[in-house]
Design a protein around this motif. Structure first.
Motif, PDB file in Angstrom:
ATOM      1  N   PRO A   1     -11.256  11.898  -9.275  1.00 53.01           N
ATOM      2  CA  PRO A   1     -10.998  10.390  -9.031  1.00 53.01           C
ATOM      3  C   PRO A   1      -9.951  10.449  -8.561  1.00 53.01           C
ATOM      4  O   PRO A   1      -9.510   9.269  -7.579  1.00 53.01           O
ATOM      5  CB  PRO A   1     -10.850  10.844 -10.245  1.00 53.01           C
ATOM      6  CG  PRO A   1     -11.697  11.741 -10.978  1.00 53.01           C
ATOM      7  CD  PRO A   1     -11.544  12.668 -10.001  1.00 53.01           C
ATOM      8  N   TRP A   2      -8.735  10.849  -8.208  1.00 53.66           N
ATOM      9  CA  TRP A   2      -8.066  11.425  -7.610  1.00 53.66           C
ATOM     10  C   TRP A   2      -7.805  10.783  -5.561  1.00 53.66           C
ATOM     11  O   TRP A   2      -7.417  10.070  -4.930  1.00 53.66           O
ATOM     12  CB  TRP A   2      -6.550  12.714  -7.137  1.00 53.66           C
ATOM     13  CG  TRP A   2      -6.327  13.293  -8.716  1.00 53.66           C
ATOM     14  CD1 TRP A   2      -6.388  14.213  -9.280  1.00 53.66           C
ATOM     15  CD2 TRP A   2      -5.634  12.248  -9.286  1.00 53.66           C
ATOM     16  NE1 TRP A   2      -5.943  14.460 -10.131  1.00 53.66           N
ATOM     17  CE2 TRP A   2      -4.919  12.914 -10.487  1.00 53.66           C
ATOM     18  CE3 TRP A   2      -4.763  10.829  -9.314  1.00 53.66           C
ATOM     19  CZ2 TRP A   2      -3.943  12.228 -11.371  1.00 53.66           C
ATOM     20  CZ3 TRP A   2      -3.897  10.341 -10.273  1.00 53.66           C
ATOM     21  CH2 TRP A   2      -4.034  10.900 -11.382  1.00 53.66           C
TER      22      TRP A   2
ATOM     23  N   GLU B   1     -18.117   6.399  -4.444  1.00 49.24           N
ATOM     24  CA  GLU B   1     -17.411   5.718  -4.902  1.00 49.24           C
ATOM     25  C   GLU B   1     -15.735   4.904  -4.700  1.00 49.24           C
ATOM     26  O   GLU B   1     -15.543   3.925  -5.377  1.00 49.24           O
ATOM     27  CB  GLU B   1     -16.833   6.539  -5.926  1.00 49.24           C
ATOM     28  CG  GLU B   1     -17.610   7.779  -7.314  1.00 49.24           C
ATOM     29  CD  GLU B   1     -16.893   8.615  -7.726  1.00 49.24           C
ATOM     30  OE1 GLU B   1     -15.870   8.047  -8.108  1.00 49.24           O
ATOM     31  OE2 GLU B   1     -17.496   9.786  -8.208  1.00 49.24           O
ATOM     32  N   ALA B   2     -15.323   4.857  -2.984  1.00 44.55           N
ATOM     33  CA  ALA B   2     -14.520   4.077  -3.096  1.00 44.55           C
ATOM     34  C   ALA B   2     -14.733   2.900  -1.971  1.00 44.55           C
ATOM     35  O   ALA B   2     -14.910   2.177  -1.838  1.00 44.55           O
ATOM     36  CB  ALA B   2     -13.516   4.929  -1.813  1.00 44.55           C
TER      37      ALA B   2
ATOM     38  N   LYS C   1      -9.915   4.756  -1.508  1.00 46.05           N
ATOM     39  CA  LYS C   1      -9.532   3.628  -1.734  1.00 46.05           C
ATOM     40  C   LYS C   1      -8.438   2.635  -1.125  1.00 46.05           C
ATOM     41  O   LYS C   1      -9.085   1.373  -1.118  1.00 46.05           O
ATOM     42  CB  LYS C   1      -9.358   2.663  -3.661  1.00 46.05           C
ATOM     43  CG  LYS C   1     -10.477   3.411  -3.710  1.00 46.05           C
ATOM     44  CD  LYS C   1     -11.289   2.829  -5.007  1.00 46.05           C
ATOM     45  CE  LYS C   1     -12.536   2.829  -5.620  1.00 46.05           C
ATOM     46  NZ  LYS C   1     -12.799   1.985  -7.205  1.00 46.05           N
ATOM     47  N   LEU C   2      -7.037   2.902  -1.401  1.00 46.92           N
ATOM     48  CA  LEU C   2      -5.991   2.675  -1.065  1.00 46.92           C
ATOM     49  C   LEU C   2      -5.567   3.271   0.433  1.00 46.92           C
ATOM     50  O   LEU C   2      -5.047   1.685   1.389  1.00 46.92           O
ATOM     51  CB  LEU C   2      -4.620   3.337  -1.497  1.00 46.92           C
ATOM     52  CG  LEU C   2      -4.254   2.832  -3.050  1.00 46.92           C
ATOM     53  CD1 LEU C   2      -3.499   4.234  -3.117  1.00 46.92           C
ATOM     54  CD2 LEU C   2      -4.125   1.897  -3.303  1.00 46.92           C
TER      55      LEU C   2
ATOM     56  N   GLN D   1      -9.470   7.309  -5.686  1.00 43.65           N
ATOM     57  CA  GLN D   1      -8.297   6.337  -5.650  1.00 43.65           C
ATOM     58  C   GLN D   1      -7.588   6.609  -3.769  1.00 43.65           C
ATOM     59  O   GLN D   1      -6.986   5.338  -3.910  1.00 43.65           O
ATOM     60  CB  GLN D   1      -7.032   6.663  -6.904  1.00 43.65           C
ATOM     61  CG  GLN D   1      -7.820   6.158  -8.193  1.00 43.65           C
ATOM     62  CD  GLN D   1      -7.175   6.712  -9.358  1.00 43.65           C
ATOM     63  OE1 GLN D   1      -5.691   6.161  -9.547  1.00 43.65           O
ATOM     64  NE2 GLN D   1      -7.213   7.960  -9.663  1.00 43.65           N
ATOM     65  N   GLU D   2      -7.778   7.669  -3.708  1.00 43.69           N
ATOM     66  CA  GLU D   2      -6.832   7.243  -2.288  1.00 43.69           C
ATOM     67  C   GLU D   2      -7.308   6.992  -1.564  1.00 43.69           C
ATOM     68  O   GLU D   2      -7.091   5.951  -0.376  1.00 43.69           O
ATOM     69  CB  GLU D   2      -6.430   9.486  -2.658  1.00 43.69           C
ATOM     70  CG  GLU D   2      -5.182   9.141  -1.217  1.00 43.69           C
ATOM     71  CD  GLU D   2      -4.604  11.018  -0.987  1.00 43.69           C
ATOM     72  OE1 GLU D   2      -4.292  11.269  -0.063  1.00 43.69           O
ATOM     73  OE2 GLU D   2      -5.604  11.952  -1.463  1.00 43.69           O
TER      74      GLU D   2
ATOM     75  N   LEU E   1       0.691   7.379  -6.548  1.00 40.63           N
ATOM     76  CA  LEU E   1      -0.118   7.645  -6.625  1.00 40.63           C
ATOM     77  C   LEU E   1       0.301   9.524  -6.486  1.00 40.63           C
ATOM     78  O   LEU E   1      -0.562   9.923  -7.210  1.00 40.63           O
ATOM     79  CB  LEU E   1      -1.923   7.527  -5.886  1.00 40.63           C
ATOM     80  CG  LEU E   1      -2.449   8.238  -6.078  1.00 40.63           C
ATOM     81  CD1 LEU E   1      -3.206   8.002  -7.350  1.00 40.63           C
ATOM     82  CD2 LEU E   1      -3.835   7.767  -4.683  1.00 40.63           C
TER      83      LEU E   1
ATOM     84  N   ASP F   1       1.317  -1.454   0.063  1.00 43.98           N
ATOM     85  CA  ASP F   1       0.058   0.066  -0.119  1.00 43.98           C
ATOM     86  C   ASP F   1       1.386   1.357   0.104  1.00 43.98           C
ATOM     87  O   ASP F   1       0.395   1.886  -0.624  1.00 43.98           O
ATOM     88  CB  ASP F   1      -0.830   0.145   1.020  1.00 43.98           C
ATOM     89  CG  ASP F   1      -1.978  -1.011   1.296  1.00 43.98           C
ATOM     90  OD1 ASP F   1      -1.751  -1.059  -0.014  1.00 43.98           O
ATOM     91  OD2 ASP F   1      -2.670  -1.731   1.982  1.00 43.98           O
TER      92      ASP F   1
END
Length: 231
Positions: A138-139, A171-172, A145-146, A142-143, A10, A3
């Motif tokens: 979207p950034w 969305e995450a 989600k990680l 993604q963050e 990212l 991760d």
């Protein structure tokens, strides 16, 4: 890829983004012209990635970097009055190694906390457009989600951040109820394993007028840290 490597990758991609022409033009113009007090600085002048460990249990979501703060130093809430207030409070509640954040190499560490924003470029007048907010989302997705394997709580600073963060949480993978919860200082919303807290933004407008006091900020951070299982 673990991760921490994925998050670092990212962050590098975020720093290279040029998706919003108005923001690109503004952040680079500020970096060229500078402020007189920082004439000897080489400004970052790029999108500012999040700051904090990949195994954070608590995320703090602001609005966007300040023109002569994050846009100058390259680190979220670093080198401006808002950051002075935030990092002092994090230090006071045991979540930061020092009470100040003046430059990216000043040795500051965060304990179980990551600081980020829904818009990664400094906007004119501190006001991103809704289109810029949505383009940058979207950034943040993604963050999140990680961070999801360890993330247990979030503090969202201000109504703009709240409006931007809720769709990103959804969305995450944390379903947000409809109608969406309304922002308020001290609001707490449970999103199936993630407790989300609203807090007035640490802007000078709020801190200078007393709308947000240091104790109010510390109280939200303490409550969120408890929810996240942080010491």
């Amino acid at each position: 890829m673990d991760d921490s490597c994925a998050l670092a990758r990212l962050d590098r991609r975020v720093a290279e983004c040029r998706a919003c022409p108005r923001l690109v033009e503004w952040r680079e113009e500020v970096a060229r012209t500078k402020r007189a007090a920082f004439a000897d600085w080489t400004y970052w002048g790029r999108p500012v990635p999040g700051f904090g460990p990949a195994d954070a249990r608590l995320v703090i979501i602001g609005l966007a970097p300040a023109a002569h703060g994050g846009n100058r130093t390259g680190r979220m809430f670093t080198g401006d009055r808002s950051g002075d207030v935030l990092y002092q409070a994090l230090y006071d509640v045991g979540l930061a190694s020092q009470p100040t954040s003046v430059r990216a190499d000043d040795g500051l560490d965060l304990y179980g906390v990551r600081v980020t924003a829904p818009v990664h470029c400094a906007p004119p007048a501190n006001k991103p457009t809704p289109e810029e907010r949505d383009t940058c989302r979207p950034w943040l997705v993604q963050e999140l989600k990680l961070l999801r394997p360890t993330l247990r709580a979030a503090v969202v600073l201000g109504a703009f951040g709240w409006q931007a963060a809720l769709p990103a949480f959804d969305e995450a993978g944390w379903p947000v109820p409809r109608p969406r919860p309304v922002f308020g200082h001290g609001t707490r919303v449970a999103l199936g394993g993630l407790d989300v807290f609203g807090c007035f933004h640490v802007s000078q407008r709020n801190t200078f007028t007393g709308r947000l006091t240091p104790e109010m900020l510390r109280e939200v951070l303490r409550t969120a840290a408890d929810a996240a299982g942080l010491p």
